[in-house]
Design a protein around this motif. Structure first.
Motif, PDB file in Angstrom:
ATOM      1  N   ASN A  52      -9.871  -7.237  -0.897  1.00  0.00           N
ATOM      2  CA  ASN A  52      -9.000  -6.146  -0.446  1.00  0.00           C
ATOM      3  C   ASN A  52      -9.702  -4.790  -0.470  1.00  0.00           C
ATOM      4  N   SER A 440      -9.989  -0.164   3.545  1.00  0.00           N
ATOM      5  CA  SER A 440      -8.831  -0.779   4.195  1.00  0.00           C
ATOM      6  C   SER A 440      -8.094   0.238   5.071  1.00  0.00           C
ATOM      7  N   ARG A 445      -5.386   2.681  -1.463  1.00  0.00           N
ATOM      8  CA  ARG A 445      -4.952   1.871  -2.600  1.00  0.00           C
ATOM      9  C   ARG A 445      -5.093   2.638  -3.910  1.00  0.00           C
ATOM     10  N   ASN A 449      -3.651  -4.048  -7.764  1.00  0.00           N
ATOM     11  CA  ASN A 449      -4.012  -4.901  -6.621  1.00  0.00           C
ATOM     12  C   ASN A 449      -3.020  -4.740  -5.478  1.00  0.00           C
TER      13      ASN A 449
END
Length: 606
Positions: A52, A440, A445, A449
């Motif tokens: 990710n 991403s 983020r 997670n």
């Protein structure tokens, strides 16, 4: 002198891991802007990036601190062999597991401290870990420490007789337990002080919002909304609140036995494995939350326009602006075509990002349309730059284009923007630089997670000027993040919040001291979850807290309180504490019981 057989086992184990284990998925230390190299066993730090795009840095050097970065790890001394290799072997066992980056880092840092600070690997004594645990005063995460001990035992690297430390605090008597529980709670006066600051940071009079500017410092408003949310509904503040989406407070109304009941809630992203839900907001806090959400929408509007541009730079201006209202003077300076794409810098001019810069022109190539000669150079107003115009770029010129505030970094070299380049090339390299920070993209983020949000739709779409990151505690994300054109990460926002309410480290420039309160006022973010649990056990928010936060005192009184002397503040505190001039206690308890209902699954009235 006899050699302990466990030392031999550790060396043999480390040699085996080094020989047989692939470490090509790990990266070694690197400077900002460099491509991370493949890790080696002599590195002072490793980095692992999951699918990710979440990165976790692991340090194998001595005397590191919370401010240590992988780009500056060279300043520190590598741990002796075989201990840094042992720690790397432990890293390899956890790096690819489905754990949060923060959890992984803490596992390694706690294991490193045990290696360097305990007697375990010199005596291998049965009680060596317990002695260490007692020495550090229970200030380490016991579960993470136990995980390392179990891993060592599974690999037969320490005797099975080495005791796992226990949290002996479980044996405390009633008085000790009460004192310990109270230490987990925030000072009620500090909670009330935050209520007073909220009234000043976010005016109840919405007409005052018309004067806000995208370069105004909104850090206090950010901290107040973060705190209000934590006071309204129990949650993991860093993991959840920093990635909330922009929204208004929603209300569900039901007729229950002839009585109209209202439930307020927000759409909420889950963390630690919990799914997204509708998080209930306490009735007593609903007006404050509603007001603060609306305010945040207003002050972040220019940054959402910028986010739309970053997502699609070739879109016509009308699709980028949508319903955003540009100041007439800025519009006249740029005179753009709504049906055509616009340059990043002309857009920034429309948004007001150059309103406070002294020099609003850059050097351009001779013959550029609209340029004029000044001394030896040809210059053009930033407002008039076209995508095809060629700019003579160096560090100073790039800083002007990006309206950088405070200390400049050598960003032109970092982005390889030097010499004569078109406006289109410069903006493309800047956008590529942003995307490099957020793999991403357009999603950003936090340290959880699951903690992510879109740059356009995030609640806290604040820029570096609004967060006061120029010379204020909290730290910048990356080179160039002191520009209002930058995107600030949820991780940095979480750090800003912690610094401001808890005075992390030696920081005394908290939100409390900025508003004239004692530097003793500090609140740890996690204390609010304990506080909410405690007030439910006691039947509701204290009258004083309701008075200060609920707007039931005159806002002018509260604003006066913020600027009062210590003696005057004590008098006003006493008035708020003892003058129960709002709702009765039963009503207040009912209003406070809301945050602890199960997440509701309803259709909003809005």
């Amino acid at each position: 002198m006899l050699i302990n057989p466990y030392l031999t086992r550790i060396r043999t184990f480390v040699d085996s891991v080094m020989l047989e284990t692939d470490i090509s998925h790990m990266r070694g230390p690197y400077k900002v802007g460099e491509v991370p190299p493949v890790a080696t066993w002599r590195d002072k730090a490793w980095q692992y990036e999951d699918k990710n795009g979440k990165k976790a840095n692991f340090y194998y050097a001595l005397n590191t601190t919370g401010q240590t970065r992988i780009s500056t790890i060279d300043k520190h001394e590598l741990m002796d062999a075989p201990w840094h290799e042992l720690l790397k072997a432990y890293t390899l066992s956890i790096a690819t597991k489905n754990l949060g980056a923060y959890n992984k880092r803490k596992k390694i840092s706690i294991a490193r401290e045990l290696i360097t600070d305990s007697e375990l690997f010199t005596t291998f004594a049965k009680d060596s870990v317990t002695k260490y645990w007692m020495k550090v005063g229970f200030s380490r995460n016991l579960g993470l420490l136990q995980s390392f001990i179990r891993w060592l035992k599974v690999n037969e690297l320490i005797p099975l007789t080495v005791e796992l430390p226990r949290d002996v605090r479980e044996t405390r008597n009633g008085a000790e337990e009460l004192k310990a529980n109270q230490s987990k709670l925030p000072d009620q006066k500090a909670v009330m002080a935050m209520g007073a600051i909220q009234h000043k940071a976010i005016p109840w009079d919405k007409s005052a919002w018309n004067t806000t500017h995208p370069l105004d410092n909104q850090r206090d408003a950010f901290v107040c909304l973060m705190f209000a949310l934590s006071l309204s509904s129990p949650n993991r503040v860093h993991a959840e609140q920093t990635v909330l989406n922009q929204q208004s407070l929603k209300t569900k109304t039901e007729n229950i036995d002839g009585k109209i009941e209202k439930a307020h809630y927000l759409d909420w992203s889950g963390s630690k494995g919990f799914t997204d839900n509708k998080n209930h907001i306490a009735e007593g806090m609903a007006p404050v939350i509603s007001l603060a959400l609306d305010y945040m929408e207003v002050v972040t509007a220019p940054n959402r326009v910028l986010a739309r541009f970053y997502k699609n730079p070739s879109a016509p201006l009308k699709d980028v602006l949508r319903d955003f209202q540009v100041e007439n003077s800025n519009w006249q300076d740029v005179t753009p075509d709504l049906e055509k794409p616009i340059s990043l810098f002309s857009l920034g001019y429309l948004l007001g990002l150059y309103d406070r810069t002294k020099v609003k022109k850059v050097r351009v190539e001779k013959g550029t349309r609209g340029a004029r000669k000044e001394g030896k150079f040809h210059v053009k107003l930033i407002a008039e730059l076209q995508l095809g115009d060629k700019v003579s770029v160096n560090g100073v010129q790039l800083a002007r284009l990006l309206a950088q505030q405070g200390k400049r970094t050598n960003l032109s070299k970092e982005l390889d923007i030097q010499g004569v380049m078109s406006v289109n090339e410069i903006q493309n390299r800047w956008i590529a630089h942003l995307k490099k920070q957020y793999l991403s993209f357009p999603v950003v983020r936090n340290e959880s997670n699951e903690g992510c949000c879109d740059i356009e739709h995030r609640l806290f779409a604040l820029n570096s000027c609004q967060l006061g990151l120029i010379g204020m505690s909290g730290g910048n994300d990356y080179k160039g993040s002191n520009s209002p054109f930058s995107i600030i990460s949820p991780i940095t926002m979480g750090k800003c919040y912690s610094n401001d309410i808890s005075g992390t480290g030696n920081n005394n420039n908290t939100i409390f001291t900025r508003h004239g309160f004692s530097q003793e006022f500090r609140i740890a973010p996690h204390q609010m979850r304990h506080y909410l649990t405690d007030i439910v056990d006691k039947g509701g928010l204290p009258i004083a807290v309701n008075n200060m936060w609920g707007g039931r005192k005159s806002p002018s009184q509260i604003i006066h309180y913020v600027h009062s002397t210590d003696d005057e503040k004590a008098s006003v505190i006493a008035d708020i504490l003892y003058k129960e001039d709002s709702k009765n206690k039963d009503e207040l308890r009912g209003a406070c019981s809301g945050p602890f209902r199960s997440p509701i699954s309803v259709q909003s009235d809005q």
